[in-house]
Write an enzyme that holds these catalytic residues in place. Structure first.
Site, mmCIF file in Angstrom:
data_model
loop_
_atom_site.group_PDB
_atom_site.id
_atom_site.type_symbol
_atom_site.label_atom_id
_atom_site.label_comp_id
_atom_site.label_asym_id
_atom_site.label_seq_id
_atom_site.Cartn_x
_atom_site.Cartn_y
_atom_site.Cartn_z
ATOM 1 C CG ASP A 127 2.406 -4.712 8.722
ATOM 2 O OD1 ASP A 127 1.954 -4.838 7.577
ATOM 3 O OD2 ASP A 127 3.626 -4.725 8.992
HETATM 4 N N1 URA Z 1 6.204 -1.097 7.008
HETATM 5 C C1 URA Z 1 5.928 -2.147 7.787
HETATM 6 O O1 URA Z 1 6.757 -3.013 7.981
HETATM 7 N N2 URA Z 1 4.693 -2.238 8.319
HETATM 8 C C2 URA Z 1 3.743 -1.304 8.155
HETATM 9 O O2 URA Z 1 2.643 -1.420 8.691
HETATM 10 C C3 URA Z 1 4.051 -0.198 7.347
HETATM 11 C C4 URA Z 1 5.290 -0.116 6.784
#
Ligand code: URA
Length: 257
Positions: free
Chosen positions: A102
């Site tokens: 993310d």
């Molecule tokens: N899980 C999440 O919630 N975000 C990420 O970036 C990776 C795994």
């Protein structure tokens, strides 16, 4: 080396695509159009052309990148910086990211031009574990940990439980006592007297926002997230945020170990 392998490993396209290019007559070897993908060529001495441009053999490349928060895991973005903005254009021709983090997640991201490697790392049936370090608002008791370990419903696709995971609590207490330990835009001074918890969650799937959704399902709101390992490969902490380096042969094997 086979002609189709040579082209695929030189960032011309996937194995499937380059076979099409060869069959439609877009590829020459030593000046002669070749329409047979399986012919053997010598990558050191034969001159291969695609659409009349000489193809430079790059081979397979694998990078470890320390992703900072604030950039998008995508090739391009109209608004935000992407992970590719941290590379120079020539080194990432034909290279793609292995899975996604993310925008606000930091840590280990792999990039490669090897589609088979990506498949092995990402396919849920291959069970490659990814470990994340987190700080979250809330607390985790034994019942919460058991749920995370055994499998939990995480929203949209309610009928599908998450696969068994591993959870290890590191620290817990009031935010005001731990705020010096992590940087986050998702928390403010109004949270001073709230409970926070940090720990490690290890999963072997890659569903969207999976870590945040798993922790949310047990009442925790993630405010900081960092991926620290993929398979047997741990993020090299000497690599500064925003930097990258090629993986060594041993590290490539460790990812799938
Ligand atoms: N899980 C999440 O919630 N975000 C990420 O970036 C990776 C795994």
């Amino acid at each position: 080396m086979r002609l189709d392998k040579f082209l695929a490993e030189s960032a011309i396209g996937s194995r499937k695509k380059v076979r099409e290019y060869i069959k439609e007559g877009s590829v020459k070897v030593n000046g002669e159009v070749i329409i047979e993908p399986a012919i053997e060529i010598d990558e050191n001495s034969d001159i291969v052309e695609y659409l009349s441009e000489i193809v430079v053999y790059t081979g397979k490349v694998y990078y470890m990148f320390h992703k900072p928060a604030g950039c998008i895991t995508a090739k391009t973005d109209a608004v935000n910086k992407t992970v590719f903005d941290y590379f120079d254009n020539t080194s990432v021709k034909g290279v793609f990211h292995v899975g996604r983090l993310d925008k606000d997640t930091e840590g280990l991201l792999l990039l490669t031009n090897d589609g088979e490697f990506e498949h092995k790392v990402m396919h849920p049936k291959k069970h490659v574990e990814k470990t994340y370090f987190f700080w979250a608002l809330g607390s985790l008791d034994e019942a919460d940990k058991n749920q995370l370990e055994q499998g939990i419903c995480i929203g949209q696709d309610k009928e599908i439980m998450t696969k068994p995971a591993k959870i290890e609590v590191d620290k817990f207490g009031l935010y005001k006592d731990f705020k010096h330990e992590f940087e986050s835009e998702n928390i403010s001074s109004t949270h001073h007297s709230q409970l926070v918890v940090s720990g490690y969650l290890t999963i072997s799937e890659g569903r969207k926002h999976q870590v945040k959704r798993m922790l949310k399902a047990v009442g925790c709101y993630v405010v900081y997230l960092k991926r620290i390992s993929i398979g047997g490969l741990t993020l090299d902490e000497t690599l500064e945020k925003g930097s990258h380096r090629p993986l060594t042969e041993r590290e490539i094997l460790k990812v799938l170990a």
